[in-house]
Design an enzyme around this catalytic site. Structure first.
Site: not given
Lengths: 660, 660
Positions: B31, B407
C-alpha cells in the site's frame, strides 16, 4: 391526552406498567424498569402514530417496530396483548420467561407474532432497523407508494447507543438519507452499573447530528410533547432521533430513577407502592374494559383493507408478492441451473472469488430481490456485477450498496433487509473479518434469515497481508454456529453450486469462503446435478476399493487430487473427497456418509486452516494437513511451502496411515 | 521548514515516499498511497515532537506511536529505518512482505522492534491507543511525572473511523479525559471503493467534539501547520483529533488522489513520474547522507538519559520496574497460593462468578498492576472488589474502570494497557458477548498479550434471558483461536486455580468462563497443587480400572460425579475427569494424557454447549451430553431437564458405551 373513547393515555400507559411489573414479579426474573419508563412514549406511538393491523402481523406495508432494548420485552408483549394480537393472550403474559411461552426473556423473531426482530444483544435492533428502513425505500422504488409506504420505529437504550455497531448503523442511515426511520432513545440516564455518567459523557444529539440525523429532545412523560415529536418525525427529510428523557421504573416509589429497577423484580411492596402512585388499583393481570377498549381501537385495519384493495388492482401485484417471498421462482432456478451447466462446460480456472462474481453476474438479472454490497472491498470481494445500479440517498432503485468499512453494521443491515421481506441480501468482506460481524451472523442463524455472507481471501493463500488478515480459526468458528452453513468451494462449478445452495436455502445464513488465488478447474461432470448440495462427494475415485480417503475443501482439493495421483503411482488407492460444506455432509444419512467415507478406511483431511472440528469427520486417528497456528506475511506460494500444505505432505500423511 | 542540519523537512518526507513506493514495487504487493500521503505529517511528528530513543525501543517513558492504518506499514518501517532503529536495516526494507523479514505486510508487535501494536484490522489501533493513553495516566498517578510523562500518537484512516469500535474507543477516551492522546486522521477523502462520499457523509470533527475531544483541521502537506497543530495538541485538556487533509499517493503523477494508489504497486512509470514530481533523483533504496543525517538527529536520547538518572535515584524505582514487567512477584504468587489453600479448606458452594470475585478480592491488594472493569455488567460479572477505587477523568489512581456497554473497545483498551506495560488487565462481560470483542481477543492472542477475559453467564444455566444470551458455540469458537486458553472451572478451587493460571501466564490471553448459577464444591484435596494447570485431571477415580471415562467442565462436572456414583451402584467403574482447560490438556505430553484418559476406554463428555471440537478428546465413538443447537428462555433447572443435560443422561450414555 385522551383516546377516542375518553380513556386517558396515561391510564393506557399504566396498563403497560402494571402488566410489566406483574409479569416480571411472577417470573421472578426480568426487566421492569424500561417498560415502565417508556410506557408513555410507546402508548402515544402505538395508539396514535403507528400503522399496523393486529389481525395481520405480517401485512407487508405495516410500520415496523423494533425494540432494540430487547430486555424491556414486557413493553412489547404488553403492547401486543393490549392491541389485540390474538396469540398474545393474558395467559402468555402470565407465563413470561417460561419454557415454550410466547413471552421469552427477550423478543424472538419467528417465535412470537408481532415481534419484528430478535433483540437483546445491544445495538443489533437499531442496526437491523436501518436495514428495514432501507428495504422499505428500495421496495418503494420498485413498486411505488401505493404498495410500499411505511415507517420503521425503534426504541433504543443508552446501551444500544454505546455499542460500536450503532455508529456504523447511524452513519449509514444518515448517509443513505433514510428519513422513514425514527429512533426513540430512552434517555433515562441510568445504566446497569448506575448513573450513565459513570461511563458516558457523549453529547448524543450532537453525535447524531454529525451523522446527518434530525434530532430533538422531549420529556418522555409528556404525552403532548411525545405526540408532537412523532408528528414532526413524519415530515423529516433525514432519519430522526428523539431523545426521550424518562424515569426508569416510573411509578415505583423507591426504585424509580435507579439502576435497582432495571433488571430485577420490584418486589411486592414496591409494586404495591407503584400501584398507589400510578392510581392503578386493579389486581395483577387485570385490565379494566374501558382501558382495554381504548387499546383495542388502536391500529390501522382500515388502512390495511385499502392497501389490500390497491394490491388487488395493481399491475405489479404478482411481481410484488413473488419478490416479497424471497423464494426463488422458476426464472431464478433456471438461471442458477443454466449457470451451473455453462461453468461445467467452460471449465474456467479462476479464483473462487472471481467465479463467485461471475455467478452473481449471471443470475442477478433474473433476480430483482438479489441485492448486496461490500464493506469497502468491492474490488476484492468482486460482488459488484457489471451494470448493477448503486443505492444512494434519494435513489433506491439499485441493487448494490457501498457499505463503507462497517462490517458489523452491514451484517445487521442485511438481517434487517431480510426480515423486512423482498430482498435476499449478500454482504461481503474478507473472511477473517467475519469476526467483526459475528454477533450479527449469530442473529441471522438464530432468526433463520437466509443472508449470504461472501467472505473472500479465505486462507494464507491471500499471501503478503499476513496473520492479521489470514483466517486460520475462522472456518471452525463459523461452522460451530448452529444453523450456519459454510461453503468453501474448490472451483468454479462448486462455486456456482454454493451460490445455488445459498439462494435456495430459506431458513438460515450461508457463508461462502472464497479464495483470493487462482484455482484449477477440477470437476469433469456436466453440472447437471448440484453435487455440493450434500456437503461432500467423491470427486476422484480410486481404482478399486480405496486404501485411504483424502478429504479436502476449497484451494486444497487440487492438492489432494495431485497427491492421489502420486499415491496411485505407488500402488496406494486414494479416493479424493471434496467437502465444500462439512455441516451439510454431517447432516446426511449414515448411508450416504458411509458411501462417501467408508468406515474403517483411514482419512487424511487437508484444509489451509486449523484441525479444530475436523476430528468429527476423520477421527482422532486421521491425519490432517493444515495450519497449527497463525499465518505469516509472504507470497502465497512461499507460505504453502513454509507451512507444509502441499500435495507431497498429503501423500506423505496418507502413506503414513496406510503403511503404519 | 528545515531540520537542524539545514535539510528541508520536505526532503525528509520524500525519503519516506521513495522508500515506500520502492519497497511496495519490489514486493509487488502493498500500500504506497497512505505512506506517501502522510509522509509530511509523520516527518514533523517524528523529527520535532515525538519522544523516543531509537537505541532503546522499549524505554518505558517513550511516546507511543500507533499506526492504526496498519496497511501503510511502509510509513512506519521507513521511519524506523531513517531514525536509526538498528534492526531496521535497508536490507529489511528491501525484503518488505517476504517470509521472516521484519517488514511484514502489516506491523506486527513482538516481531519488529519499534512496532508498538499489531495493526491492520481497522479500528484496533486507535482503540488500543486509548488503552495506552489510559495506562500512561494510571502509571503517572502511581509514580509521578518524573517517571511517567509521555504521549500516545496515532495515525488513523477513514476506515478506522468508520469501524464501530472507534465509537466505543473515542467516547471512552473523551469520558476519561485522556488528553495525552492525539489522533492524526489521514483525511484523504479516498476509500478502497473510491471517493469516501460513496459511503460516508459524517461530519467527523463534530462527531469527535460530541465525544469530548478537541479538534482541528489542517493541510497535511503544510509543514508549519502540522507543527503548530502538534504543538497545540500538547496543551489540550482533552484528547485531540487533528484532521489532516492529505492527498493519497502524494507525488504520483496520475494515481495521486485516487483509490488506484491505495493497495497496489504504482508501477515503474508512475514511480519514475513521482520521483520527478518530488524532485527525488536518487536510485531505489538509496537515501542521501544529508537527509539520512537529518533523520538520525531525530529522537530524544538526552531525555532518555535524564529519565534513567531520575529512575536511578527514585524511591519507587524497584516497584516501578516490578510493576512494569507484569510478572507476578513473590507477594503475588504467595497471595495466589494462599487463596487456593483457603478455598480448599472452606469449600464454599458458590457460582463460579462469585468465586472469581472472591479470588480477585483476595489477591488484588497484593497486586497493584491488576486492574480491570466490566462492560456495564459489574454486578453480574462481580469483578469490582470491595475497596477498589474507580478510575475517572483526572483521577487515575483506581483499579476499576466502568467501561460502559463497549465490549469491543474494552477489549482493545485492555490490549493497549497490556502493551503499554505496568498493568495486567481483566475485562468482563457475558460469555456470549465475547463475540462482540472477538476481533480484539484475536489480537491479544496474536500479540501474545496476557489479557484476562472474565466471561460470566457461561451456558443455558443463565436461564430466562434466553438464546440471545446463552452461549452454545462460544466455548468452541474461543478454543479455536490459537494461543487463547479457555478455563471453565467447576468450583471455587478450580476458579482460584484458573485465576492463578491466567495471572502466571505471560504470553497470551485467558478466558474465564464462569457460571451464573451456584455450584457445589467438588474438590477434596488441600489445594497444595494447582491441578487445573495441566488442563484436566482425575477428580474422582473409579474403584479399580475404569470401564468408562466421564469428562466434564464447569457446571457439568457435578453431574458427572453424580452419574459416576449411580454407575458404581450398577457395577460400572466410571472415572470422573474434570477438564477446566481442554487446550492445556491437549498440550500435555502423551504420557499424562494417557494416564488421565487411558486409551481404549470409552469416553462420555458433558458440557452445556455444542459437541463441536470435543471429538478431538473423546473420539468419534465417544458420547456427548450437551446442546444440539440454540437454547431457550426458561428457568435454568427447567432448561437442563429440557435439553437433557442431567446426571441421568450422562449415566445412560455411559451405560450405552460400556454395554454396547
Amino acid at each position: 391526552m385522551k383516546a377516542q373513547n375518553g380513556t386517558s393515555l396515561t391510564a393506557m400507559a399504566n396498563a403497560i406498567r402494571a402488566l410489566s411489573m406483574d409479569a416480571v414479579q411472577a417470573a421472578n426474573s426480568g426487566h421492569p424498569g424500561m417498560p415502565m419508563g417508556m410506557a408513555d412514549v410507546a402508548t402515544v406511538l402505538w395508539s396514535r402514530h403507528m400503522k399496523f393491523d393486529p389481525a395481520a402481523p405480517a401485512w407487508a406495508d405495516r410500520d415496523r417496530f423494533v425494540l432494540s432494548a430487547g430486555h424491556g420485552s414486557m413493553l412489547l408483549y404488553s403492547l401486543l396483548h393490549l392491541t389485540g394480537f390474538e396469540d398474545m393472550t393474558m395467559d402468555q403474559i402470565k407465563q413470561f420467561r417460561q419454557l415454550d411461552s410466547l413471552t421469552a426473556g427477550h423478543p424472538e423473531y419467528g417465535h412470537t407474532p408481532g415481534v419484528e426482530a430478535t433483540t437483546g444483544p445491544l445495538g443489533q435492533g437499531i442496526s437491523m432497523s436501518v436495514g428495514m428502513a432501507l428495504a422499505e425505500r428500495m421496495m418503494n422504488a420498485r413498486y411505488g407508494d401505493d404498495l410500499v409506504d411505511h415507517r420503521t420505529w425503534v426504541i433504543a437504550s443508552d446501551g444500544d447507543l454505546q455499542e460500536g455497531i450503532s455508529h456504523e448503523a447511524i452513519s449509514l442511515a444518515g448517509h443513505l438519507g433514510l428519513n422513514r426511520l425514527c429512533v426513540l432513545w430512552d434517555d433515562n440516564e441510568i445504566s446497569i452499573d448506575g448513573p450513565t455518567q459513570l461511563s458516558e459523557s457523549t453529547d448524543v444529539l450532537k453525535r447524531f447530528e454529525a451523522a446527518n440525523w434530525a434530532v430533538s429532545r422531549i420529556d418522555g412523560h409528556d404525552m403532548e410533547a411525545i405526540d408532537a415529536a412523532l408528528e414532526a418525525a413524519k415530515t423529516s427529510d433525514k432519519p430522526v432521533l428523539i431523545a426521550c428523557r424518562t424515569t426508569i421504573g416510573y411509578g415505583a416509589p423507591t426504585k424509580a430513577g435507579t439502576a435497582g429497577s432495571h433488571g430485577s423484580p420490584l418486589g411486592p411492596d414496591e409494586i404495591a407502592g407503584a400501584r398507589k402512585a400510578l392510581g392503578w388499583d386493579h389486581p395483577a393481570f387485570e385490565v379494566p374494559s374501558d382501558i382495554l377498549d381504548a387499546w383495542r381501537a388502536a391500529g390501522s385495519p382500515d388502512a390495511h383493507a385499502a392497501w389490500r384493495d390497491r394490491l388487488a388492482d395493481h399491475d405489479l401485484a404478482d411481481a410484488f408478492v413473488a419478490q416479497l417471498s424471497g423464494e426463488p421462482g422458476e426464472a431464478e432456478l433456471a438461471a442458477l441451473a443454466a449457470w451451473r451447466r455453462k461453468v461445467a462446460e467452460d471449465k474456467p480456472a479462476l479464483a473462487t472469488r472471481a467465479s463467485s462474481g461471475q455467478a452473481l453476474g449471471a443470475i442477478i438479472g433474473d433476480w430483482p430481490g438479489l441485492v448486496g454490497g461490500s464493506a469497502d472491498l468491492t474490488g476484492s470481494n468482486l460482488t459488484k456485477t457489471p451494470d448493477v445500479g448503486v443505492v444512494k440517498a434519494g435513489d433506491y432503485a439499485g441493487q448494490y450498496i457501498h457499505f463503507g468499512v462497517r462490517e458489523h453494521g452491514m451484517a445487521a443491515c442485511a438481517n434487517g433487509m431480510s426480515l423486512h421481506g423482498g430482498f435476499r441480501p449478500h454482504v461481503a468482506t474478507f473472511l477473517v473479518f467475519s469476526d467483526y460481524c459475528r454477533p450479527s451472523i449469530r442473529m441471522s442463524a438464530l432468526m433463520q434469515q437466509p443472508v449470504i455472507y461472501v467472505m473472500t481471501h479465505d486462507s494464507i493463500g491471500l499471501g503478503e497481508d499476513g496473520p492479521t488478515h489470514q483466517p486460520v480459526e475462522t472456518l471452525a468458528a463459523l461452522r460451530a454456529i448452529p444453523n450456519v452453513e459454510v461453503f468453501r468451494p474448490c472451483d468454479a462449478l462448486e462455486t456456482a453450486e454454493a451460490w445455488e445452495a445459498a439462494l435456495t436455502r430459506l431458513d438460515g445464513p450461508t457463508v461462502l469462503a472464497l479464495s483470493r488465488q487462482k484455482l484449477p478447474h477440477l470437476r469433469s461432470d456436466d453440472g447437471a446435478e448440484n453435487l455440493s448440495a450434500r456437503g461432500a462427494y467423491t470427486l476422484v475415485d480410486s481404482d478399486g476399493a480405496p486404501d485411504v480417503l483424502l478429504i479436502a475443501t476449497g484451494s486444497e482439493v487440487s492438492l489432494a487430487v495431485d497427491a492421489a495421483a502420486t499415491l496411485a503411482g505407488e500402488g496406494i488407492a486414494a479416493r479424493v473427497v471434496s467437502a465444500p460444506c462439512v455441516e451439510r455432509f454431517l447432516a446426511q444419512d449414515a448411508g450416504y456418509q458411509d458411501a462417501v467415507l467408508p468406515q474403517g478406511v483411514p482419512c487424511v483431511a487437508a484444509e489451509a486452516a486449523l484441525r479444530y472440528g475436523w476430528d468429527a469427520v476423520i477421527g482422532r486417528g486421521g491425519a490432517f494437513v493444515g495450519m497449527n497456528g497463525f499465518g505469516a506475511s509472504a507470497p502465497a506460494e512461499t507460505l504453502y511451502e513454509h507451512f507444509g500444505i502441499t500435495a507431497g505432505a498429503i501423500a506423505a500423511a496418507a502413506r503414513g496411515l496406510v503403511r503404519g
